[in-house]
Design a protein around this motif. Structure first.
Motif, short mmCIF file in Angstrom:
data_model
loop_
_atom_site.label_atom_id
_atom_site.label_comp_id
_atom_site.label_asym_id
_atom_site.label_seq_id
_atom_site.Cartn_x
_atom_site.Cartn_y
_atom_site.Cartn_z
N GLN A 1 -35.50 16.26 35.31
CA GLN A 1 -34.72 16.59 36.55
C GLN A 1 -34.96 17.77 37.09
OE1 GLN A 1 -31.21 15.66 33.85
NE2 GLN A 1 -30.16 15.65 35.98
N VAL B 1 -35.93 4.50 32.96
CA VAL B 1 -35.71 4.71 31.31
C VAL B 1 -35.15 3.56 30.76
CG1 VAL B 1 -34.05 5.99 29.84
CG2 VAL B 1 -34.74 7.12 31.81
N TYR C 1 -31.39 8.71 36.22
CA TYR C 1 -32.41 7.63 36.51
C TYR C 1 -31.65 6.19 36.22
CZ TYR C 1 -34.78 12.16 36.30
OH TYR C 1 -35.21 13.40 36.40
N PHE D 1 -27.63 9.64 32.47
CA PHE D 1 -28.81 9.81 32.97
C PHE D 1 -28.89 9.70 34.24
CE2 PHE D 1 -31.21 8.16 28.82
CZ PHE D 1 -30.81 9.52 28.28
N ILE E 1 -31.56 2.92 34.31
CA ILE E 1 -31.78 2.45 32.56
C ILE E 1 -32.08 1.12 32.79
CG2 ILE E 1 -30.82 2.57 30.42
CD1 ILE E 1 -29.10 4.88 31.14
N ASP F 1 -24.23 10.74 25.97
CA ASP F 1 -24.66 11.14 27.12
C ASP F 1 -25.86 10.32 27.88
OD1 ASP F 1 -22.92 13.19 27.02
OD2 ASP F 1 -24.27 14.68 26.74
N TYR F 2 -26.54 9.27 27.12
CA TYR F 2 -27.57 8.77 27.75
C TYR F 2 -27.01 7.71 29.00
CZ TYR F 2 -25.55 5.48 24.12
OH TYR F 2 -24.77 4.92 23.47
N LYS G 1 -33.53 13.60 25.07
CA LYS G 1 -32.62 14.35 25.60
C LYS G 1 -33.03 15.71 26.50
CE LYS G 1 -28.18 17.28 25.30
NZ LYS G 1 -28.83 18.67 25.80
N ILE H 1 -35.61 14.30 29.51
CA ILE H 1 -34.95 13.74 30.62
C ILE H 1 -34.30 15.25 31.43
CG2 ILE H 1 -32.78 12.80 31.49
CD1 ILE H 1 -34.83 10.82 30.32
N GLU H 2 -33.78 16.26 30.74
CA GLU H 2 -33.02 17.50 31.31
C GLU H 2 -34.38 17.83 32.12
OE1 GLU H 2 -31.08 19.33 28.29
OE2 GLU H 2 -29.43 18.04 28.56
#
Length: 187
Positions: free
Chosen positions: A26, A37, A61, A59, A63, A55-56, A19, A22-23
């Motif tokens: 960004q 991802v 991006y 994303f 997936i 929350d995935y 998590k 990924i943040e």
């Protein structure tokens, strides 16, 4: 040169690392050309359990399914230069060390190794048995980087997220991105 990065998330404990990575990616988007991802089914289960959310699904991006062997990073010709498996289960590590490409995560890792590109495995288990250690040795000798999810404390983190960020900042450094974070001796 901007980076093309694959982030793979397995079912090992440590969803917070994925998590936060990924943040952070960004926030560093000006240095990145593309992020892809892929998550295992177990990764989604562990994420829901540990972080109490899905929350995935949000994303920013693309997936890819773990069975999507048409994903661009399943081939060296797509020229993704870095793959991070975070957290990396010992089962995933073992399959990579053995050259078993039975899903998109292990196939993409195999591509990174064969193309001599950066593969970072954020191992998240303890203690390690001899099989784990030998698998880490095999991946290391093949060109991969084992980055255990072992936090540091000299930055004096105050929250669970700050503790986890000490690992994420090491991952960002290993990817080769410029990132403002605590630096030993620069305080």
């Amino acid at each position: 040169m901007k980076k093309k990065i694959v982030v793979a998330i397995t079912g090992a404990s440590g969803s917070i690392y994925a998590k936060l990575l990924i943040e952070q990616l960004q926030k560093l988007s000006t240095q990145i050309d593309e992020v892809a991802v892929v998550m295992s089914d177990n990764a989604k289960d562990v994420w829901r359990f540990e972080l109490d959310n899905e929350d995935y699904n949000n994303f920013p991006y693309k997936i890819y399914s773990k069975t999507d062997f048409m994903a661009p990073f399943a081939s060296g010709s797509a020229r993704f230069d870095t793959m991070v498996i975070v957290p990396c289960s010992m089962g995933t590590l073992g399959r990579i060390a053995s050259g078993i490409s039975d899903d998109l995560i292990s196939r993409a890792a195999d591509v990174m190794l064969k193309e001599r590109r950066r593969l970072i495995l954020v191992a998240r288990d303890t203690p390690f048995n001899l099989i784990h250690i030998r698998n880490m040795q095999t991946v290391t000798e093949a060109g991969g980087i084992i980055c255990p999810a072992v936090p540091s404390y000299y930055s004096r983190p105050k929250t669970v997220e700050e503790v986890a960020m000490t690992v994420v900042n090491r991952i960002i450094d290993l990817i080769g991105l410029e990132n403002e974070s605590y630096r030993w001796g620069a305080h």
